[in-house]
Enzyme design. Structure first.
Site, PDB file in Angstrom:
ATOM      1  CE1 TYR A   1      -3.845  -2.086   5.577  1.00  0.00           C
ATOM      2  CE2 TYR A   1      -3.615   0.215   5.000  1.00  0.00           C
ATOM      3  CZ  TYR A   1      -3.909  -1.470   5.032  1.00  0.00           C
ATOM      4  OH  TYR A   1      -3.959  -1.460   3.380  1.00  0.00           O
TER       5      TYR A   1
ATOM      6  CB  THR B   1      -1.128  -0.217   1.128  1.00  0.00           C
ATOM      7  OG1 THR B   1      -1.603   1.558   1.568  1.00  0.00           O
ATOM      8  CG2 THR B   1      -0.585  -0.093   2.690  1.00  0.00           C
TER       9      THR B   1
HETATM   10  P1  NAD Z   1     -11.473  -6.408   2.410  1.00  0.00           P
HETATM   11  O1  NAD Z   1     -11.005  -6.690   3.161  1.00  0.00           O
HETATM   12  O2  NAD Z   1     -12.502  -5.989   0.755  1.00  0.00           O
HETATM   13  O3  NAD Z   1     -10.441  -7.733   1.556  1.00  0.00           O
HETATM   14  C1  NAD Z   1      -9.882  -8.725   2.597  1.00  0.00           C
HETATM   15  C2  NAD Z   1     -10.257 -10.265   2.569  1.00  0.00           C
HETATM   16  O4  NAD Z   1      -9.009 -10.445   3.237  1.00  0.00           O
HETATM   17  C3  NAD Z   1     -11.101 -10.247   3.195  1.00  0.00           C
HETATM   18  O5  NAD Z   1     -12.226 -10.880   2.450  1.00  0.00           O
HETATM   19  C4  NAD Z   1     -10.816 -10.748   4.099  1.00  0.00           C
HETATM   20  O6  NAD Z   1     -12.443 -11.941   5.107  1.00  0.00           O
HETATM   21  C5  NAD Z   1      -9.956 -11.540   3.867  1.00  0.00           C
HETATM   22  N1  NAD Z   1      -9.173 -11.896   5.466  1.00  0.00           N
HETATM   23  C6  NAD Z   1      -8.987 -10.698   6.614  1.00  0.00           C
HETATM   24  N2  NAD Z   1      -7.804 -11.449   7.179  1.00  0.00           N
HETATM   25  C7  NAD Z   1      -8.183 -12.861   7.208  1.00  0.00           C
HETATM   26  C8  NAD Z   1      -7.473 -13.795   7.659  1.00  0.00           C
HETATM   27  N3  NAD Z   1      -6.295 -13.503   8.704  1.00  0.00           N
HETATM   28  N4  NAD Z   1      -7.477 -15.129   7.217  1.00  0.00           N
HETATM   29  C9  NAD Z   1      -8.144 -15.552   5.834  1.00  0.00           C
HETATM   30  N5  NAD Z   1      -8.327 -13.837   5.367  1.00  0.00           N
HETATM   31  C10 NAD Z   1      -8.477 -13.013   5.988  1.00  0.00           C
HETATM   32  O7  NAD Z   1      -9.681  -5.388   1.804  1.00  0.00           O
HETATM   33  P2  NAD Z   1      -9.920  -5.096  -0.092  1.00  0.00           P
HETATM   34  O8  NAD Z   1      -9.536  -3.183  -0.112  1.00  0.00           O
HETATM   35  O9  NAD Z   1     -10.054  -5.955  -0.782  1.00  0.00           O
HETATM   36  O10 NAD Z   1      -8.062  -4.913   0.176  1.00  0.00           O
HETATM   37  C11 NAD Z   1      -7.647  -6.324   0.065  1.00  0.00           C
HETATM   38  C12 NAD Z   1      -5.931  -6.155   0.109  1.00  0.00           C
HETATM   39  O11 NAD Z   1      -5.559  -4.742  -0.473  1.00  0.00           O
HETATM   40  C13 NAD Z   1      -5.305  -6.388   1.943  1.00  0.00           C
HETATM   41  O12 NAD Z   1      -4.279  -6.526   2.127  1.00  0.00           O
HETATM   42  C14 NAD Z   1      -6.088  -3.947   1.874  1.00  0.00           C
HETATM   43  O13 NAD Z   1      -4.485  -4.064   2.936  1.00  0.00           O
HETATM   44  C15 NAD Z   1      -4.821  -3.936   0.978  1.00  0.00           C
HETATM   45  N6  NAD Z   1      -4.482  -2.611   0.033  1.00  0.00           N
HETATM   46  C16 NAD Z   1      -6.792  -2.288  -0.652  1.00  0.00           C
HETATM   47  C17 NAD Z   1      -6.707  -0.691  -0.598  1.00  0.00           C
HETATM   48  C18 NAD Z   1      -7.474  -0.390  -1.290  1.00  0.00           C
HETATM   49  O14 NAD Z   1      -7.581   0.711  -1.439  1.00  0.00           O
HETATM   50  N7  NAD Z   1      -9.251  -1.239  -0.896  1.00  0.00           N
HETATM   51  C19 NAD Z   1      -5.430  -0.178  -0.760  1.00  0.00           C
HETATM   52  C20 NAD Z   1      -3.960  -0.468  -0.435  1.00  0.00           C
HETATM   53  C21 NAD Z   1      -3.500  -1.858  -0.209  1.00  0.00           C
END
Ligand code: NAD
Ligand code: UDP
Length: 323
Positions: free
Chosen positions: A141, A117
């Site tokens: 985070y 990120t």
């Molecule tokens: P999200 O919460 O929709 O998806 C995360 C998924 O991981 C969920 O389905 C959740 O149930 C699962 N999860 C969490 N902890 C878990 C565990 N211990 N074991 C198994 N499953 C687990 O979030 P997102 O927005 O899709 O983000 C996905 C990734 O991208 C994350 O790592 C986040 O840090 C990164 N990210 C997102 C953004 C953004 O703009 N959304 C930006 C930068 C980075």
């Protein structure tokens, strides 16, 4: 057909990545605890319900499916929450990834594409931000994600794995075919909240800060269509091998948009009024975060295709107003 294990494949970005993987001829296997994800979002390939901190369960799944690589999305990802409950972030993100790496080594899976990120940069010294910018995160985070990048680098050096960290800026929008989209409970992201305020005027979106040193006083971010981010994962996977060691790429468009611009575009796209109120700054929010995406373009051949603001908001609006 090659299999890819997708941790967090039931989540917002992970589910779009599963769709992109399937379209590129891979079989995605989702491993997800559903803590923030949705079972209905797992539509391409098998689903395994589990927590990445359970090494034994993960190793069993890796042995059963024999994936060629892992895409690692599973994480806790709320900046504000991380400040009040850092232990959750170090446990789920750092310890969870350690457990995943242990299972991967045990089972001989040596290619990992990791969701990093722009929060690892903290308050950037220069905008647009290149990959060479100092990584000085300002919240737990961001620190948890930086620690994971460092773990990946150590694993590459010691065990010869091939890992790619994709540092996304702001993922937004929804599948243009309307099969999946963003659905978090509670929702904290700007674009869905702006669109929800159109449908529920009694729940206006709060603009966090109007006194930033930006052209209109509101925060500027680099919004990138989720399908473009998913496509970058497939490109990273196809070019990720042990010989390349650790790589890190920014995923963004290079163009920033303010909160006010998001609201204006949402009103244009929907033809309806956004209900907004003004509030104080949100802790931990830098004024402007915009990617320099040159390296991803050059080395992955990645080019955002749907990341014009009206297309991002148009697909998100279509998703949120689906029948
Ligand atoms: P999200 O919460 O929709 O998806 C995360 C998924 O991981 C969920 O389905 C959740 O149930 C699962 N999860 C969490 N902890 C878990 C565990 N211990 N074991 C198994 N499953 C687990 O979030 P997102 O927005 O899709 O983000 C996905 C990734 O991208 C994350 O790592 C986040 O840090 C990164 N990210 C997102 C953004 C953004 O703009 N959304 C930006 C930068 C980075
Ligand atoms: N934001 C806002 N009101 C909200 C949610 C977000 O003004 O209800 C702003 C926030 O300050 C940031 C931008 O919108 O500048 C994007 O925030 P979001 O939570 O969507 O993503 P983040 O940048 O935290 O990953």
């Amino acid at each position: 057909m090659q299999t890819v294990l997708v941790t967090g494949g039931a989540g917002y970005i992970g589910s779009h990545a599963c769709k992109a993987l399937a379209a590129a001829g891979y079989r995605p296997v989702t491993f997800d605890s559903l803590v923030t994800g949705n079972r209905w979002a797992v539509r391409w390939g098998p689903f395994e319900h589990g927590d990445i901190r359970d090494v034994g369960h993960l190793a069993g799944v890796l042995q059963a499916y024999k994936p060629v690589a892992i895409m690692h999305f599973a994480a806790s990802a709320y900046v504000g929450e991380s400040a009040v409950d850092p232990e959750k972030y170090y446990s789920n993100n750092v310890a969870g990834t350690l457990s995943l790496l242990r299972a991967a080594r045990q089972c001989g899976v040596g290619r990992i594409v990791f969701s990093s990120t722009c929060a690892t940069y903290g308050e950037p010294q220069q905008v647009p931000v290149p990959e060479t910018a100092a990584q000085v995160p300002i919240n737990p985070y961001g620190r948890s994600k930086l620690m994971i990048e460092q773990m990946l680098q150590d694993y590459v050096r010691a065990y010869g794995m091939g890992t790619t960290a994709l540092r996304y800026f702001n993922a937004a929008g929804a599948d243009p075919e309307g099969e999946i989209g963003e659905e978090h409970a509670p929702e904290t992201h700007l674009i869905p909240l702006v669109l929800q305020s159109i449908l529920q005027p009694e729940k206006p979106v709060t603009i966090f800060g109007i006194d930033y040193p930006t052209p209109d006083g509101t925060c500027v971010r680099d919004y990138t269509h989720v399908t473009d981010i998913a496509a970058a994962h497939v490109l990273a996977l196809q070019t990720c091998n042990g010989g390349l060691g650790f790589r890190a790429f920014n995923l963004g468009t290079g163009a920033g948009h303010s909160v006010r611009q998001i609201i204006e575009t949402a009103e244009r796209v929907s033809g309806k009024k956004v209900h907004a109120s003004f509030g104080p700054r949100r802790a931990g929010d830098p004024a402007a975060l915009v990617a320099d995406p040159t390296m991803a373009r050059r080395e992955l051949g990645w080019q955002p295709r749907r990341s014009e603001l009206h297309e991002i908001i148009g697909t998100a609006w279509a998703w949120i107003t689906r029948p």
